[in-house]
Design a protein around this motif. Structure first.
Motif: not given
Length: 385
Positions: A237, A257, A264, A266-267, A281, A283
């Protein structure tokens, strides 16, 4: 007799709200002076997106009646494409640091054309960079001609910022106007390599940007971090740090985050110490038949097909595959995309697991106020169909 001492009274700073007008002269009448005041630390600001629904959601996220957190001068509401909208707390110093680093990377101050909504950080940064340069920006009216807007701008150092869909349309309709800019920043969503190659081959000075509201806008240009920006990849990430970083989220001090001066994202990405490559991403990955499928990669492959003008990919539960890859596409003029052809096209490029098993045709991809694809709306359309 000495008068009794009077304790200092601490007055909480209250957030002011400005509704985002349609792109046009009203932006310079309403939002432009309010943003300059916020950058001077005089009046904390949040710009609400257009539309009753988005505006109500933004108001709920920023809760203007509550005292504002220390150090915050601007609250930018995230798009909420994957959840409830959140208010990102930015200091004037962070916004200025981002704007300064951008101007340094581009070669100095210039004249900016605003072509993005001012409720999103990308549009607000066009105004901030203009304020830092001491120049009033030009504004492209909704549905207006890029050619006419450029003709009205001074000829020295012209800049603008677009999302990929705008770049694609302008490249097809007004390439000469695009060539008139010393830099065309493109961000807000992944940009197809073929689109970038076509723009550069046409003589357009395209600069890809990566960033978000939490970093006061783009902080990595053409894969290279701006001055002062730190990048690292932890467990796949992307994490970012630097003077442009937000203070956190509105009324959410426990958000994880922001940790130790890092955000952070999340990519998913890779960073070799000099250049960052973002893969999508963390997620958003779809697991179909036990194979990881990146929706952005499938979308890019679909857009290369001659029958497809635009595409968004989603996943649906499937009893056999776990997750079924679903394509929602906008046909090219006069074309009628067929599932079998698109499956073969994607499968040849990305493997059988990535080939869509369901196809939906759209008149246009719904977008958020930021200009990004509204994936939740697309998912709702797919479910409704």
């Amino acid at each position: 007799m000495r008068a009794p001492a009077v304790p200092w009274l601490l007055v909480a700073r209250q957030l002011s709200l400005v509704p985002a007008p349609p792109l046009g002269p009203a932006v310079l009448d309403d939002v432009w002076p309010a943003l300059r005041a916020a950058l001077d630390g005089d009046a904390p600001l949040a710009v609400l997106p257009a539309g009753d629904g988005p505006a109500a959601a933004a108001r709920a996220a920023v809760r203007p009646a509550e005292p504002l957190e220390d150090g915050a001068d601007l609250v930018v509401v995230t798009s909420g494409s994957t959840g409830t909208p959140r208010g990102v707390l930015l200091s004037a110093a962070a916004v200025r640091a981002s704007a300064t680093a951008t101007l340094d990377r581009l070669g100095g101050p210039g004249h900016w054309l605003l072509a993005l909504p001012v409720s999103a950080i990308a549009g607000l940064q066009v105004l901030a960079r203009s304020a830092l340069a001491g120049r009033t920006p030009a504004v492209l009216p909704a549905g207006g001609s890029l050619t006419d807007a450029v003709a009205a701008m001074p000829a020295d150092r012209r800049y603008t910022a677009l999302v990929p869909t705008q770049l694609r349309r302008a490249l097809a309709a007004e390439p000469d106007a695009l060539r008139a800019f010393d830099a065309v920043l493109v961000g807000g969503a992944a940009t197809d390599p073929d689109l970038l190659a076509a723009a550069r081959a046409a003589g357009v000075a395209v600069v890809t940007t990566y960033g978000m509201s939490e970093t006061a806008g783009g902080c990595v240009y053409d894969g290279v971090p701006l001055d002062g920006v730190a990048v690292r990849v932890v467990d796949g990430g992307v994490e970012l740090a630097g003077p442009q970083l937000a203070l956190g989220y509105r009324l959410d001090p426990a958000a994880d985050a922001f940790v130790g001066g890092w955000f952070r994202t999340r990519d998913a990405g890779t960073f070799d110490g000099q250049r960052l490559v973002v893969h999508g991403r963390l997620d958003d990955v779809l697991v179909s038949g036990g194979v990881n499928v990146a929706p952005q990669a499938v979308e890019a492959a679909l857009r290369e097909h001659p029958a497809v003008a635009d595409a968004v990919v989603a996943g649906r539960p499937d009893p056999e595959w776990g997750t079924r890859v679903v394509a929602a596409v906008v046909p090219s003029p006069g074309a009628v995309p067929e599932l079998a052809a698109l499956r073969a096209w994607v499968g040849d490029r990305l493997g059988a697991a990535a080939a869509p098993k369901e196809l939906h045709l759209l008149d246009a991809v719904p977008v958020l106020h930021t200009g990004k694809p509204d994936r939740r709306a697309v998912a709702d359309l797919i479910e409704g169909a």
